[in-house]
Motif scaffolding. Structure first.
Motif, PDB file in Angstrom:
ATOM      1  N   ARG A 108       3.686   2.386   2.746  1.00 31.51           N
ATOM      2  CA  ARG A 108       5.082   2.470   2.328  1.00 31.51           C
ATOM      3  C   ARG A 108       5.644   3.862   2.603  1.00 31.51           C
ATOM      4  NH1 ARG A 108       5.248   0.930  -3.366  1.00 31.51           N
ATOM      5  NH2 ARG A 108       5.702  -1.211  -2.719  1.00 31.51           N
ATOM      6  N   ALA A 109       4.862   4.889   2.304  1.00 30.20           N
ATOM      7  CA  ALA A 109       5.328   6.260   2.522  1.00 30.20           C
ATOM      8  C   ALA A 109       5.538   6.563   3.992  1.00 30.20           C
ATOM      9  CB  ALA A 109       4.330   7.250   1.918  1.00 30.20           C
TER      10      ALA A 109
ATOM     11  N   ASP B 225       0.852  -1.190   0.000  1.00 30.65           N
ATOM     12  CA  ASP B 225       0.000   0.000   0.000  1.00 30.65           C
ATOM     13  C   ASP B 225       0.887   1.240   0.000  1.00 30.65           C
ATOM     14  OD1 ASP B 225      -1.462   2.140   2.068  1.00 30.65           O
ATOM     15  OD2 ASP B 225      -2.773   1.284   0.520  1.00 30.65           O
ATOM     16  N   ASP B 226       0.620   2.163  -0.939  1.00 32.55           N
ATOM     17  CA  ASP B 226       1.455   3.357  -1.054  1.00 32.55           C
ATOM     18  C   ASP B 226       1.488   4.167   0.230  1.00 32.55           C
ATOM     19  OD1 ASP B 226       2.077   2.689  -3.629  1.00 32.55           O
ATOM     20  OD2 ASP B 226       0.528   3.953  -4.535  1.00 32.55           O
ATOM     21  N   THR B 227       0.348   4.206   0.919  1.00 36.17           N
ATOM     22  CA  THR B 227       0.287   4.987   2.159  1.00 36.17           C
ATOM     23  C   THR B 227       1.176   4.383   3.233  1.00 36.17           C
ATOM     24  OG1 THR B 227      -1.991   5.633   1.657  1.00 36.17           O
ATOM     25  CG2 THR B 227      -1.238   5.922   3.926  1.00 36.17           C
TER      26      THR B 227
ATOM     27  N   THR C 231       9.920   5.836  -7.536  1.00 38.42           N
ATOM     28  CA  THR C 231       9.369   4.483  -7.355  1.00 38.42           C
ATOM     29  C   THR C 231      10.390   3.392  -7.647  1.00 38.42           C
ATOM     30  OG1 THR C 231       8.514   4.503  -9.630  1.00 38.42           O
ATOM     31  CG2 THR C 231       7.027   5.262  -7.876  1.00 38.42           C
TER      32      THR C 231
END
Length: 289
Positions: free
Chosen positions: A204-205, A200-202, A224
């Motif tokens: 990961r960030a 999930d990008d969230t 990325t």
């Protein structure tokens, strides 16, 4: 004293030796065998006289015919190149990106390229071009640090990577062990590991290593992890690793990066061979258009 006598059964003389009643015969060598032996000796002497053979004070006796295996090989190479002349001319006349469009010309280039590859490239990349993890990249996949088109491959073969050639491609990864703490390196390694896995990008960030990656790695490897071929920065999001994809290997590469060197083969092999090599490598499975 041994006494020789004639054996009544065979008619051959004995040697005069006897063991427990058993007498040894003195059986003569067959005449045909003696004749063959003498003939072989004569042939050997003639051969030594005609061809390079025995050592002399300075070097070796060259033989009266002046024949050498090296000279024979040169003649065979000349004959082979003469037979291939029309194909070599076509290979040089056609633009490199159009060589594979002609089946006959492609087969000629691939056949020659394979032989050249096995002689010059296989010691590092392997006979099957599978590379060696931790040493040399595979040429079978579609992961290219410097690009996988025919022109890109030819450029790499011609001028090499990180060598003294004026047109060699150069790149360098900083030694982050001198700039980041061990904890920061550990965190950014955790983040890099997620780039090649669904996440999930969230989430990961939100990882501690995300900010460190953005500050230190994005400029070369991309936000990325797509890499940058102009800079020779490899992709980090495809699960293909030259120096190992485990966390320990990634930490080691960030701390004290390893960067290989490839020789420039252009001057050694010539443009014809470089073109053949480029076509051969391009057809191994990962070539790009």
């Amino acid at each position: 004293m041994a006494v020789r006598e004639r054996d009544p059964l065979t008619g051959y003389l004995t040697t005069g030796h006897e063991w427990d009643g058993i007498k040894e015969l003195s059986t003569p060598i067959p005449h045909w065998w003696v004749s063959v032996f003498i003939a072989s000796c004569v042939v050997a002497v003639i051969y030594m006289w005609l061809y390079p053979s025995f050592a002399i004070t300075e070097g070796y006796f060259p033989g009266t015919l002046g024949w050498t295996s090296r000279g024979q090989l040169k003649e065979e190479v000349v004959d082979a190149r003469a037979a291939q002349a029309q194909w070599r001319q076509r290979l040089m006349a056609v633009p490199l990106d159009q060589v594979e469009q002609n089946d006959d010309l492609r087969r000629f280039a691939v056949t020659g390229g394979r032989a050249i590859f096995n002689e010059n490239c296989a010691p590092c990349h392997g006979v099957g071009a599978g590379g060696q993890i931790g040493q040399f990249p595979s040429l079978l996949d579609d992961d290219w640090i410097w690009g996988g088109t025919l022109a890109d491959i030819a450029q790499t073969v011609q001028h090499g990577i990180r060598n003294d050639d004026a047109d060699s491609r150069q790149s360098m990864m900083p030694t982050f062990g001198d700039m980041l703490s061990a904890r920061e390196i550990d965190q950014v390694a955790d983040y890099v590991l997620t780039l090649s896995k669904p996440a999930d990008d969230t989430s990961r960030a939100a990882m501690p290593g995300a900010a460190i990656f953005a500050q230190n790695c994005v400029a070369c490897h991309g936000a990325t992890g797509d890499g940058n071929r102009e800079m020779g920065a490899p992709r980090l999001n495809d699960g293909i690793w030259l120096y190992g994809g485990g966390k320990a290997a990634i930490v080691r590469q960030i701390t004290h990066p390893r960067m290989g060197m490839m020789p420039a083969f252009g001057a050694k092999l010539g443009e014809e061979a470089v073109r053949m090599l480029a076509v051969y490598v391009h057809t191994l499975g990962g070539g790009e258009r």
